[in-house]
Motif scaffolding. Structure first.
Motif, short mmCIF file in Angstrom:
data_model
loop_
_atom_site.label_atom_id
_atom_site.label_comp_id
_atom_site.label_asym_id
_atom_site.label_seq_id
_atom_site.Cartn_x
_atom_site.Cartn_y
_atom_site.Cartn_z
N UNK A 180 0.84 -1.20 0.00
CA UNK A 180 0.00 0.00 0.00
C UNK A 180 0.87 1.25 0.00
N UNK A 181 1.92 1.25 0.82
CA UNK A 181 2.83 2.40 0.86
C UNK A 181 3.51 2.60 -0.49
N UNK A 182 3.89 1.52 -1.15
CA UNK A 182 4.51 1.63 -2.48
C UNK A 182 3.54 2.23 -3.50
N UNK A 183 2.27 1.82 -3.43
CA UNK A 183 1.26 2.37 -4.35
C UNK A 183 1.02 3.85 -4.06
N UNK A 184 0.99 4.23 -2.78
CA UNK A 184 0.81 5.65 -2.42
C UNK A 184 2.00 6.48 -2.90
N UNK A 185 3.20 5.94 -2.79
CA UNK A 185 4.39 6.66 -3.26
C UNK A 185 4.37 6.78 -4.79
N UNK A 194 2.11 9.48 -5.82
CA UNK A 194 2.46 10.83 -5.35
C UNK A 194 1.74 11.29 -4.10
N UNK A 195 1.17 10.38 -3.33
CA UNK A 195 0.45 10.78 -2.11
C UNK A 195 1.36 10.84 -0.88
N UNK A 196 2.48 10.13 -0.90
CA UNK A 196 3.47 10.22 0.17
C UNK A 196 4.83 10.46 -0.46
N UNK A 197 5.77 11.01 0.31
CA UNK A 197 7.11 11.26 -0.22
C UNK A 197 7.91 9.98 -0.33
N UNK A 198 7.96 9.21 0.77
CA UNK A 198 8.79 8.01 0.79
C UNK A 198 8.39 7.14 1.97
N UNK A 199 8.93 5.92 2.00
CA UNK A 199 8.76 5.03 3.14
C UNK A 199 9.99 4.16 3.26
#
Length: 132
Positions: free
Chosen positions: A36-41, A44-49
């Motif tokens: 999910x974090x990879x899809x958000x990144x 463009x919804x999150x900067x990084x994880x």
């Protein structure tokens, strides 16, 4: 304490961090949460994880994204498919969140991806959450 729904926990932590304008949020790591974090990144919804090894389950440290005025990029994030009620969709019936301005995150046989990526790959799956 066992965590019965790690996806809902992740979304709640992100939602709460956005409300108090935090730069980063820590989430218990799992493969689905990392997807999910990879899809958000990617969208463009999150900067990084980053995945941090703590000797146990691990931690995902998500860096949230804000615009020039300090407003969060994620205005709303909500769980669609729940453990008590799973929601599946074919590629033709994938939702268009806010007429294409938002995304739906889908768990497919090819991994966790956004609805745009699902349409390109021509796969459907379980709709995990919607972000706008």
């Amino acid at each position: 304490m066992s965590l019965s729904d790690p996806i809902a926990d992740m979304l709640t932590r992100i939602r709460n961090a956005v409300r108090i304008n935090r730069k980063q949020v820590n989430i218990k790591a799992s493969n689905i949460c990392e997807g999910i974090a990879a899809a958000l990144k990617e969208e463009g919804y999150i900067e990084d994880f980053d995945r941090i090894d703590d000797g146990k389950q691990g931690i995902l440290r998500v860096t949230l994204k804000y615009d020039q005025a300090g407003e969060p990029i994620i205005s709303e994030i909500k769980r669609t498919s729940k453990p008590s009620r799973r929601v599946y969709s074919s590629v033709e019936q994938l939702p268009h969140v806010l007429g294409g301005m938002g995304i739906a995150i889908v768990s497919t046989s090819k991994g966790v991806m956004s609805d745009r990526s699902c349409r390109k790959a021509n796969v459907g799956g379980e709709i995990l959450c919607m972000v706008d």
